[in-house]
Enzyme design. Structure first.
Site, short mmCIF file in Angstrom:
data_model
loop_
_atom_site.label_atom_id
_atom_site.label_comp_id
_atom_site.label_asym_id
_atom_site.label_seq_id
_atom_site.Cartn_x
_atom_site.Cartn_y
_atom_site.Cartn_z
N ARG A 65 -8.80 8.61 -3.60
CA ARG A 65 -8.59 9.43 -2.39
C ARG A 65 -7.78 8.72 -1.31
O ARG A 65 -7.33 9.35 -0.36
CB ARG A 65 -9.96 9.88 -1.85
CG ARG A 65 -10.62 10.92 -2.74
CD ARG A 65 -12.11 11.05 -2.44
NE ARG A 65 -12.90 10.01 -3.10
CZ ARG A 65 -14.23 9.92 -3.08
NH1 ARG A 65 -14.93 10.81 -2.39
NH2 ARG A 65 -14.86 8.95 -3.70
N GLN A 111 -15.80 -4.88 -14.87
CA GLN A 111 -16.21 -3.55 -15.35
C GLN A 111 -14.93 -2.86 -15.79
O GLN A 111 -14.24 -2.24 -14.97
CB GLN A 111 -16.91 -2.76 -14.23
CG GLN A 111 -17.47 -1.44 -14.70
CD GLN A 111 -17.88 -0.53 -13.54
OE1 GLN A 111 -17.39 -0.66 -12.42
NE2 GLN A 111 -18.76 0.42 -13.81
N ALA A 140 -15.17 -2.10 -8.11
CA ALA A 140 -14.35 -1.87 -9.30
C ALA A 140 -13.53 -0.59 -9.23
O ALA A 140 -12.60 -0.40 -10.00
CB ALA A 140 -15.24 -1.85 -10.55
N TYR A 142 20.38 -15.81 22.70
CA TYR A 142 19.75 -16.29 21.46
C TYR A 142 19.69 -17.80 21.50
O TYR A 142 20.71 -18.48 21.58
CB TYR A 142 20.54 -15.84 20.22
CG TYR A 142 19.99 -16.48 18.96
CD1 TYR A 142 18.67 -16.26 18.59
CD2 TYR A 142 20.77 -17.33 18.18
CE1 TYR A 142 18.13 -16.88 17.47
CE2 TYR A 142 20.24 -17.95 17.05
CZ TYR A 142 18.92 -17.72 16.70
OH TYR A 142 18.38 -18.33 15.60
N ALA A 168 23.33 -15.49 31.12
CA ALA A 168 23.22 -14.28 30.30
C ALA A 168 24.21 -14.32 29.15
O ALA A 168 25.35 -14.76 29.31
CB ALA A 168 23.48 -13.06 31.17
N ASN A 180 23.89 -21.43 15.48
CA ASN A 180 23.17 -22.47 14.74
C ASN A 180 23.38 -22.41 13.24
O ASN A 180 22.97 -23.30 12.53
CB ASN A 180 21.66 -22.38 15.05
CG ASN A 180 21.07 -21.03 14.67
OD1 ASN A 180 21.78 -20.02 14.70
ND2 ASN A 180 19.82 -21.01 14.31
N GLY A 212 -24.16 11.27 -0.87
CA GLY A 212 -25.40 11.60 -1.57
C GLY A 212 -26.46 11.96 -0.53
O GLY A 212 -26.55 11.31 0.51
C1 UD1 Z 1 -21.54 6.62 -3.40
C2 UD1 Z 1 -22.97 7.09 -3.70
C3 UD1 Z 1 -23.38 8.11 -2.65
C4 UD1 Z 1 -23.26 7.51 -1.28
C5 UD1 Z 1 -21.88 6.92 -1.02
C6 UD1 Z 1 -21.93 6.11 0.25
C7 UD1 Z 1 -23.28 6.95 -6.11
C8 UD1 Z 1 -23.38 7.69 -7.38
N1 UD1 Z 1 -23.02 7.67 -5.02
O1 UD1 Z 1 -20.67 7.73 -3.54
O2 UD1 Z 1 -24.71 8.53 -2.88
O3 UD1 Z 1 -23.56 8.50 -0.30
O4 UD1 Z 1 -21.48 6.05 -2.09
O5 UD1 Z 1 -20.69 5.61 0.60
O6 UD1 Z 1 -23.51 5.75 -6.10
N2 UD1 Z 1 -17.70 1.48 -8.06
C9 UD1 Z 1 -17.69 0.54 -9.08
N3 UD1 Z 1 -17.74 0.99 -10.37
C10 UD1 Z 1 -17.80 2.31 -10.70
C11 UD1 Z 1 -17.81 3.25 -9.64
C12 UD1 Z 1 -17.76 2.81 -8.33
O7 UD1 Z 1 -17.64 -0.65 -8.84
O8 UD1 Z 1 -17.84 2.61 -11.89
C13 UD1 Z 1 -17.66 0.99 -6.67
C14 UD1 Z 1 -16.46 1.50 -5.88
O9 UD1 Z 1 -15.39 0.58 -5.96
C15 UD1 Z 1 -17.01 1.61 -4.48
C16 UD1 Z 1 -18.48 1.87 -4.66
O10 UD1 Z 1 -18.79 1.49 -6.00
O11 UD1 Z 1 -16.83 0.40 -3.76
C17 UD1 Z 1 -18.86 3.34 -4.45
O12 UD1 Z 1 -18.13 4.17 -5.33
P1 UD1 Z 1 -17.51 5.56 -4.86
O13 UD1 Z 1 -16.83 6.17 -6.02
O14 UD1 Z 1 -16.74 5.39 -3.62
O15 UD1 Z 1 -18.86 6.39 -4.59
P2 UD1 Z 1 -19.06 7.60 -3.57
O16 UD1 Z 1 -18.53 8.84 -4.20
O17 UD1 Z 1 -18.57 7.23 -2.25
CA CA Z 2 -17.37 5.55 -1.46
#
Ligand code: UD1
Ligand code: CA
Length: 459
Positions: free
Chosen positions: A19, A77, A14, A368, A382, A388, A139
């Site tokens: 970035r 979501q 979602a 061509y 050549a 066409n 994380g």
């Molecule tokens: C997340 C993890 C982190 C982990 C990393 C690995 C959490 C809080 N953190 O961080 O511990 O090391 O991924 O790649 O989970 N998404 C939703 N809804 C939301 C937020 C995010 O669907 O409300 C989806 C995003 O589209 C994405 C995934 O969840 O595909 C991860 O979200 P992202 O914001 O990239 O988390 P990270 O900061 O990478």
């Molecule tokens: Ca991520």
């Protein structure tokens, strides 16, 4: 978790992916020629789950359109309040006994062995981690005692000591739906304290507080479980995927000049002793017969090349077929509908579209050929152009077997050149040319002795 209960996979997709700095939602960024999320879906499906739920939000219409298939369920979501919120929405109303595997749409290349291990684990909660040189952005896994996961701390909440931990959370975890629902509800309160974002990762500390067994699996392939948040990480995953594809092709007997300069963005089938020089890009469905060689810098999309054919350097081929023993390029362009019969040759700066070149026929330079059928053994000089297009419609040209088209001729379609006809160089052919005869249109050559060059006046 009991292994007998059906498996349900949830894919989080979602987020916007700020970035990336892109108009394209992050999970739709291309990886190996398809949207990143397609790789996640493929891996999910390989597990044979009862359902796959994709949580969508940012640009959800585009994501829904890009991923489809049997047993796929979408959960909206509307506001991205965090990964915990996303999973809670996906699990609303789910049977508590169901086994659930959480995958992230931005972690595309997770090894199947890791997923199997998570899904097959007997623990109440299984988390997939990785040990990396540079853990920044991820994380951190806090183990206490070592090997026992106590909690996960997000980088922004980690003090300098915790930031030194090099074991990171991949985001992937498995547990029963009922447990996750309960743990997440507990995490929601913490989320409110922490100004809003609801972390999925908090479920670990809650499970430990309930004294439940939490298993930690550290992936043996750290590079493959890293997330894609920015362009550099996307490029890194692309290289990883291409390296794996190159290795699989080489195991199957394909000779690559350099596996680091090979890009397969679709599917490739090949016979024995094929060779690909550096920087070849393959897209769509590409099929190569035995002993096919492809020179450096070529791009092939949806192409069939038969045995013994040679595609020389920097040629671009799309939706076409190259017969056995043909030679194409260097610098040739075969557009959709180009067809080369056995032994035909197409040389430099020749463009073909919707055109058939008969067996052993040649178009070796600067030509061509559009909407044309060229007979066997014909020679296209050549600079020959099939005219066409009249500005509104396309017309066909037919060139018979053994015909010889003199250099720099324009064949104004619709027009027919008979078998073994010869067209004099420089002809603008507007009417059919009969077989076995010379046809030419050319202003008679003249020499003027009464003419002198203009000169500049002196002084
Ligand atoms: C997340 C993890 C982190 C982990 C990393 C690995 C959490 C809080 N953190 O961080 O511990 O090391 O991924 O790649 O989970 N998404 C939703 N809804 C939301 C937020 C995010 O669907 O409300 C989806 C995003 O589209 C994405 C995934 O969840 O595909 C991860 O979200 P992202 O914001 O990239 O988390 P990270 O900061 O990478
Ligand atoms: Ca991520």
């Amino acid at each position: 978790m009991t292994r007998a209960s059906p498996l349900h996979v949830v894919i989080l997709a979602a987020g916007k992916g700020t970035r990336m700095r892109s108009e394209i939602p992050k999970v739709l960024q291309p990886l190996g020629g398809v949207p990143m999320i397609t790789h996640v879906l493929e891996r999910a499906r390989a597990l044979g789950p009862a359902t796959v739920t994709v949580v969508v939000g940012h640009a959800s219409d585009r994501v829904r359109e890009a991923v489809h298939g049997k047993g796929l369920r979408f959960v909206e979501q509307a506001e991205q309040k965090g990964t915990g919120h996303a999973v809670a929405l996906a699990l609303e109303g789910q049977d508590p006994d169901q086994r659930v595997l959480i995958l992230y749409g931005d972690v595309p290349l997770v090894p199947t062995a890791d997923l199997d291990a998570c899904v097959g684990s007997e623990s109440r909660l299984t988390v997939l981690g990785a040990e990396v040189e540079d853990p920044s952005g991820y994380g951190r896994l806090v183990e206490h005692p070592p090997g026992h996961l106590e909690r996960i701390v997000e980088e922004r909440d980690a003090d300098p000591a915790l930031r030194l931990i090099r074991r990171i959370n991949t985001g992937i975890l498995a547990a029963a739906a009922g447990d996750l629902q309960r743990w997440l509800a507990a995490g929601e309160a913490q989320a409110a304290e922490r100004h809003g974002e609801w972390y999925l990762t908090d479920v670990v500390a809650v499970a430990r507080a309930e004294n439940l067994p939490v298993a930690l699996r550290i992936s043996a392939q750290a590079a493959a479980v890293l997330g894609v948040n920015d362009r550099a990480q996307l490029a890194a995953q692309e290289r990883l995927l291409q390296q794996a594809r190159a290795e699989a092709c080489m195991r199957g007997g394909l000779r690559l000049a350099d596996p680091t300069r090979f890009d397969l963005r679709g599917s490739l089938a090949f016979g024995t002793d094929c060779f690909l020089d550096v920087n070849v890009i393959l897209e769509g469905r590409v099929e190569l017969g035995d002993r096919v060689t492809i020179g450096p810098g070529c791009r092939l999309r949806d192409v069939t090349v038969s045995e013994g054919a040679e595609i020389d350097a920097y040629s671009v081929l799309e939706s076409c077929t190259v017969g056995p023993g043909c030679v194409v390029g260097p610098f040739a362009r075969l557009r959709p509908g180009a067809r080369l019969e056995p032994g035909a040759r197409v040389g430099n700066f020749v463009e073909m579209k919707n055109a058939t070149l008969g067996a052993d026929a040649k178009a070796n330079h600067l030509t061509y050929l559009g909407d044309v059928t060229v007979g066997a053994r014909a020679n296209i000089g050549a600079g020959t152009i099939t005219c066409n297009y009249d500005g509104a419609r396309k017309h066909r040209t037919e060139i018979g077997a053994d015909a010889f088209i003199g250099s720099n001729s324009s064949l104004v379609a619709p027009v027919v050149v008979g078998d073994a006809a010869t067209i004099g160089a420089g002809t603008v052919l507007t009417q059919d040319a009969p077989p076995h005869a010379l046809t030419l249109s050319r202003a008679p050559q003249q020499t003027r002795t009464d003419w002198s060059r203009p000169r500049k006046a002196k002084g």
